[in-house]
Design a protein around this motif. Structure first.
Motif, PDB file in Angstrom:
ATOM      1  N   PHE A 311      -8.862  -1.330 -22.826  1.00  0.00           N
ATOM      2  CA  PHE A 311     -10.212  -0.776 -22.780  1.00  0.00           C
ATOM      3  C   PHE A 311     -10.460   0.138 -23.979  1.00  0.00           C
ATOM      4  O   PHE A 311     -11.572   0.187 -24.525  1.00  0.00           O
ATOM      5  CB  PHE A 311     -10.410  -0.007 -21.470  1.00  0.00           C
ATOM      6  N   ARG A 312      -9.429   0.838 -24.403  1.00  0.00           N
ATOM      7  CA  ARG A 312      -9.584   1.716 -25.570  1.00  0.00           C
ATOM      8  C   ARG A 312      -9.898   0.890 -26.818  1.00  0.00           C
ATOM      9  O   ARG A 312     -10.732   1.272 -27.636  1.00  0.00           O
ATOM     10  CB  ARG A 312      -8.315   2.545 -25.772  1.00  0.00           C
ATOM     11  N   THR A 313      -9.240  -0.270 -26.949  1.00  0.00           N
ATOM     12  CA  THR A 313      -9.511  -1.153 -28.091  1.00  0.00           C
ATOM     13  C   THR A 313     -10.924  -1.713 -28.018  1.00  0.00           C
ATOM     14  O   THR A 313     -11.627  -1.825 -29.029  1.00  0.00           O
ATOM     15  CB  THR A 313      -8.495  -2.303 -28.120  1.00  0.00           C
ATOM     16  N   LEU A 314     -11.327  -2.069 -26.787  1.00  0.00           N
ATOM     17  CA  LEU A 314     -12.688  -2.595 -26.606  1.00  0.00           C
ATOM     18  C   LEU A 314     -13.730  -1.551 -27.025  1.00  0.00           C
ATOM     19  O   LEU A 314     -14.713  -1.875 -27.720  1.00  0.00           O
ATOM     20  CB  LEU A 314     -12.878  -2.980 -25.137  1.00  0.00           C
ATOM     21  N   MET A 315     -13.528  -0.309 -26.614  1.00  0.00           N
ATOM     22  CA  MET A 315     -14.478   0.740 -26.993  1.00  0.00           C
ATOM     23  C   MET A 315     -14.417   1.022 -28.494  1.00  0.00           C
ATOM     24  O   MET A 315     -15.437   1.344 -29.122  1.00  0.00           O
ATOM     25  CB  MET A 315     -14.187   2.012 -26.202  1.00  0.00           C
ATOM     26  N   THR A 407      -8.451   2.767 -19.450  1.00  0.00           N
ATOM     27  CA  THR A 407      -8.892   1.677 -18.566  1.00  0.00           C
ATOM     28  C   THR A 407     -10.348   1.910 -18.194  1.00  0.00           C
ATOM     29  O   THR A 407     -10.854   3.032 -18.265  1.00  0.00           O
ATOM     30  CB  THR A 407      -8.055   1.646 -17.275  1.00  0.00           C
ATOM     31  N   PRO A 408     -11.042   0.844 -17.776  1.00  0.00           N
ATOM     32  CA  PRO A 408     -12.425   1.024 -17.305  1.00  0.00           C
ATOM     33  C   PRO A 408     -12.424   1.895 -16.049  1.00  0.00           C
ATOM     34  O   PRO A 408     -11.398   2.019 -15.363  1.00  0.00           O
ATOM     35  CB  PRO A 408     -12.892  -0.399 -16.981  1.00  0.00           C
ATOM     36  N   ARG A 430     -17.961  -6.826 -14.904  1.00  0.00           N
ATOM     37  CA  ARG A 430     -17.246  -7.935 -15.538  1.00  0.00           C
ATOM     38  C   ARG A 430     -15.954  -7.469 -16.208  1.00  0.00           C
ATOM     39  O   ARG A 430     -15.038  -8.273 -16.419  1.00  0.00           O
ATOM     40  CB  ARG A 430     -18.154  -8.588 -16.576  1.00  0.00           C
ATOM     41  N   LEU A 431     -15.898  -6.174 -16.555  1.00  0.00           N
ATOM     42  CA  LEU A 431     -14.701  -5.636 -17.190  1.00  0.00           C
ATOM     43  C   LEU A 431     -13.700  -5.101 -16.171  1.00  0.00           C
ATOM     44  O   LEU A 431     -12.682  -4.515 -16.551  1.00  0.00           O
ATOM     45  CB  LEU A 431     -15.083  -4.535 -18.183  1.00  0.00           C
ATOM     46  N   GLY A 432     -13.987  -5.271 -14.873  1.00  0.00           N
ATOM     47  CA  GLY A 432     -12.995  -4.929 -13.850  1.00  0.00           C
ATOM     48  C   GLY A 432     -13.304  -3.712 -13.012  1.00  0.00           C
ATOM     49  O   GLY A 432     -12.549  -3.412 -12.087  1.00  0.00           O
ATOM     50  N   SER A 433     -14.405  -3.003 -13.319  1.00  0.00           N
ATOM     51  CA  SER A 433     -14.755  -1.845 -12.495  1.00  0.00           C
ATOM     52  C   SER A 433     -15.335  -2.301 -11.161  1.00  0.00           C
ATOM     53  O   SER A 433     -16.000  -3.346 -11.078  1.00  0.00           O
ATOM     54  CB  SER A 433     -15.785  -0.965 -13.208  1.00  0.00           C
ATOM     55  N   LYS A 434     -15.060  -1.527 -10.125  1.00  0.00           N
ATOM     56  CA  LYS A 434     -15.736  -1.732  -8.850  1.00  0.00           C
ATOM     57  C   LYS A 434     -17.052  -0.957  -8.931  1.00  0.00           C
ATOM     58  O   LYS A 434     -17.049   0.273  -8.918  1.00  0.00           O
ATOM     59  CB  LYS A 434     -14.870  -1.225  -7.695  1.00  0.00           C
TER      60      LYS A 434
END
Length: 716
Positions: A311-315, A407-408, A430-434
């Motif tokens: 998630f850090r890379t995505l951001m 993480t998200p 879609r990224l895994g968060s509830k």
């Protein structure tokens, strides 16, 4: 039925009027031949004659029968100048008002529903300056008064306004005609009453209200500036406060026409769109979409897999995207274009002077002939108890806050059901968060048609977003190291756990801290502007989110053209901002794009329309890409191909919409779209097929039957 009966009654009276040859008495010859009889009646029963004349005049005027001019002459011939003027003035005004009301009762709803979209500008003008326009028309007898009565009945002007303006406005013409009636024996024709000189005088008299309005405008402008000392010379032609879309375009235009312009930005160049809105959110949406496609790879004949990512890379990628776009809006680029860019906080000192507190601590004062406010907007945060303790993020702050996460968010609560809330809720899901989305209203995206809202809500729920409509947020709490949002539904309180709360309930314009209060510039949620985007001070303009009525980047840029041109060249020609064709897109999956009226708005405003719909499940390109959800829906005038609005739901909806935006802007109908070659197989064919559905529904059935017979005959 009541309207039909009223219309029938009017038709019967009008027919009887002509069949009984009563119109003969309302000619100049008829008046002269019957004058002795009329005078005898007046001598025998003066009150009865005056009353009968009064009522007859009202009837003739109310029914728009020919002969009002003759009756005005008769008023002078029978009752003399002053009594004739008194009778005719009130009778003509009452009759005109009755005709106005009849026209309004019988025709206004039909006309407004059928031509409402094209009459919007006229309606706004009448609401604003209707009394002035009516007064101008009443002063000139050359205009057919009966036509004015009927046409004004179709507009929003109030009946009492129509009455008193007509009473005053027709007085001059009444005096002329009644006075001519006192000498009716010498008249050979009605044309003799209004000589060219008199008509010219009336025309000049008719121009007087318009000239008076201009003069009053100049006086009011001077009065607004009265307490300020205008500089003898100016440092700049234009100062722009705010370097978002509206400010950047304003400064660009000024520099392009060689004006000396200063652009002032307190924070980051590019404004909200580049740094917190359009750019980062679309980068996030793309990453989230790729993750979802990996999960759904079986739809494309591939092996589905759960995406693995940092998630850090995505951001970090999102911030890299921002940095790649940033040069387009950078200080360096605009300096090269000829714009003087200052980084600091700007404050209005007077209508021409801006004080800038530069970031290094220095204070500068600059003067300019014109100033444009483009200060943008910030996320609205409701005053929920407990927010300070639990914390929250907005669409502005999440990019920095979430960049620190590995993480998200595990439990993300999104407060708000508008476009921003829906886009971000779906993306983080879609990224895994509830994700739980809390909406105060009955449905998501309430500005869209209900079927659109339902489709988007279904898509979110199918992907795991828990949508709670009709839930009112009450407070937040922190208990045992956990955060909760407390809501109330129809029956009870609901407790929702979260580790991140995203507030997305809208955006509020930035109005404070810029000196607006000092200058007395009016604000009501946004800066109050006129049609030319001028504030209380005609040299100070406002554009973008701070001005409204739309909070879109492309609308801010659109307004910027009008503001910049008016600011620099308004002494020669001013332009009214045009909002007739404003498109927008919500980048959920499926995308929602629309322009002009949607079905919901057309019904609310009583605008007659037809709906043509084409489902994307039938489109070849949609079938090849396994993206068959959605439709193209077009609103047109009844029986015509003129486009009132279009809504597209589905893949690439934002791109597909451009064809309808172009068509509406330049008055191209569905027949033109149908006659345009679209590459096969493309998504754009959906627009052509929608036009084809309209054509099919409007095919001439009788002609088709005869064509079938013709071809049968040709076959022998």
């Amino acid at each position: 039925m009541k309207k039909l009966l009223t219309l029938a009654a009017i038709a019967v009276v009008a027919t009887a009027f002509f069949m009984l040859d009563l119109h003969h008495w309302l000619t100049l010859e008829g008046l002269k031949s019957g004058l002795s009889q009329f005078e005898h009646w007046r001598t025998q029963s003066p009150l009865l004659t005056a009353g009968s004349f009064f009522l007859l005049y009202i009837l003739v005027t109310a029914l728009s029968l020919p002969g009002a001019a003759i009756m005005t002459l008769a008023g002078g011939a029978l009752f003399g100048l002053w009594q004739g003027v008194l009778l005719v003035s009130f009778a003509s005004t009452i009759g005109a008002t009755l005709a106005f009301l009849v026209s309004r009762y019988l025709l206004r709803d039909w006309v407004q529903s059928r031509f409402g979209a094209r009459l919007d500008a006229i309606n706004r003008g009448i609401e604003r300056d209707g009394a002035l326009y009516l007064f101008t028309l009443r002063l000139v007898p050359a205009f057919p008064f009966f036509l004015i009565n009927l046409l004004m009945g179709l507009t929003p002007i109030k009946a009492r306004t129509f009455y008193w303006v007509s009473q005053v406005g027709m007085l001059a013409g009444t005096l002329v005609y009644v006075n001519a009636g006192t000498q009716v024996a010498q008249l050979e024709a009605l044309a003799g009453i209004l000589s060219p000189e008199l008509l010219t005088s009336f025309a000049l008299l008719g121009l007087f209200p318009l000239l008076a309005k201009k003069v009053m405008g100049l006086i009011q402008r001077r009065r607004v500036y009265a307490r300020w000392q205008k500089p003898a010379r100016f440092d700049r032609n234009l100062i722009v406060i705010g370097a978002g879309a509206g400010g950047l375009v304003s400064a660009y235009i000024a520099a392009a026409v060689k004006a000396k312009v200063t652009l002032i930005e307190a924070h980051k160049m590019g404004g909200d769109c580049l740094n917190y809105g359009c750019v980062p959110s679309k980068a996030l949406i793309k990453s989230a979409r790729m993750a979802q496609q990996m999960r759904q790879a079986e739809r494309y004949g591939l092996n589905a897999t759960e995406p693995g990512f940092s998630f850090r890379t995505l951001m970090s990628r999102i911030h890299e995207v921002i940095s790649q776009v940033a040069p387009h809006d950078s200080i360096e680029r605009y300096t090269e274009l000829g714009v003087d860019v200052l980084q600091g906080h700007a404050r209005l000192i007077d209508p021409w002077t801006v004080e800038v507190r530069v970031h290094d601590g220095q204070i500068q004062r600059l003067t300019a002939r014109s100033i444009i406010l483009a200060t943008g907007a910030s996320p609205a945060v409701p005053p929920l108890p407990g927010l300070d303790e639990t914390g929250y993020v907005t669409s502005d702050t999440l990019w920095e806050t979430f960049a620190k996460r590995d993480t998200p968010p595990q439990h993300l609560v999104v407060l708000g059901g508008g476009p921003i809330g829906c886009e971000l809720a779906q993306s983080f899901g879609r990224l895994g968060s509830k994700v739980t989305q809390v909406v105060h209203g009955a449905r998501l995206m309430p500005r869209e048609d209900e079927e659109v809202s339902t489709l988007v809500q279904t898509a979110l729920q199918d992907e795991g977003v828990h949508v709670l409509t009709e839930h009112t947020a009450l407070r937040t709490e922190r208990r045992d190291g956990r955060n909760y949002l407390i809501c109330r539904d129809r029956e009870q309180e609901v407790r929702l756990e979260f580790d991140e709360l995203l507030i997305a309930v809208g955006r509020k314009p930035r109005l404070s801290g810029y000196g607006l209060e000092t200058l007395g510039i009016e604000t009501d949620h946004t800066v109050t502007t006129n049609a030319y985007l001028e504030t209380l001070y005609p040299n100070i303009y406002a554009v973008g989110d701070v001005a409204g009525p739309y909070q879109f980047t492309h609308t801010a840029a659109h307004q910027a053209w009008y503001a910049a041109v008016n600011a620099l060249f308004g002494q020669f020609k001013r332009f009214r901002a045009d909002y007739n064709v404003i498109p927008w897109t919500t980048f959920t999956a499926p995308e929602v794009a629309r322009v002009g009226l949607n079905e919901q708005e057309a019904i609310e405003r009583g605008i007659a329309h037809e709906v043509t719909r084409y489902g994307l499940d039938d489109l070849d390109r949609a079938i090849t890409e396994s993206e068959r959800t959605g439709f193209v829906k077009v609103l047109t005038e009844p029986g015509k191909d003129r486009i009132l609005g279009a809504c597209i739901v589905g893949e690439h909806a934002g791109e597909l919409l451009a064809e309808f935006v172009l068509a509406m802007k330049y008055g191209l109908g569905l027949n033109k779209i149908l006659g345009t070659i679209h590459t096969y197989p493309t998504w754009a064919e959906a627009n052509k097929y929608a036009a084809g559905e309209w054509k099919k529904a409007h095919a001439p059935k009788v002609a088709m039957k005869w064509l079938a017979r013709y071809h049968a005959w040709r076959r022998g």
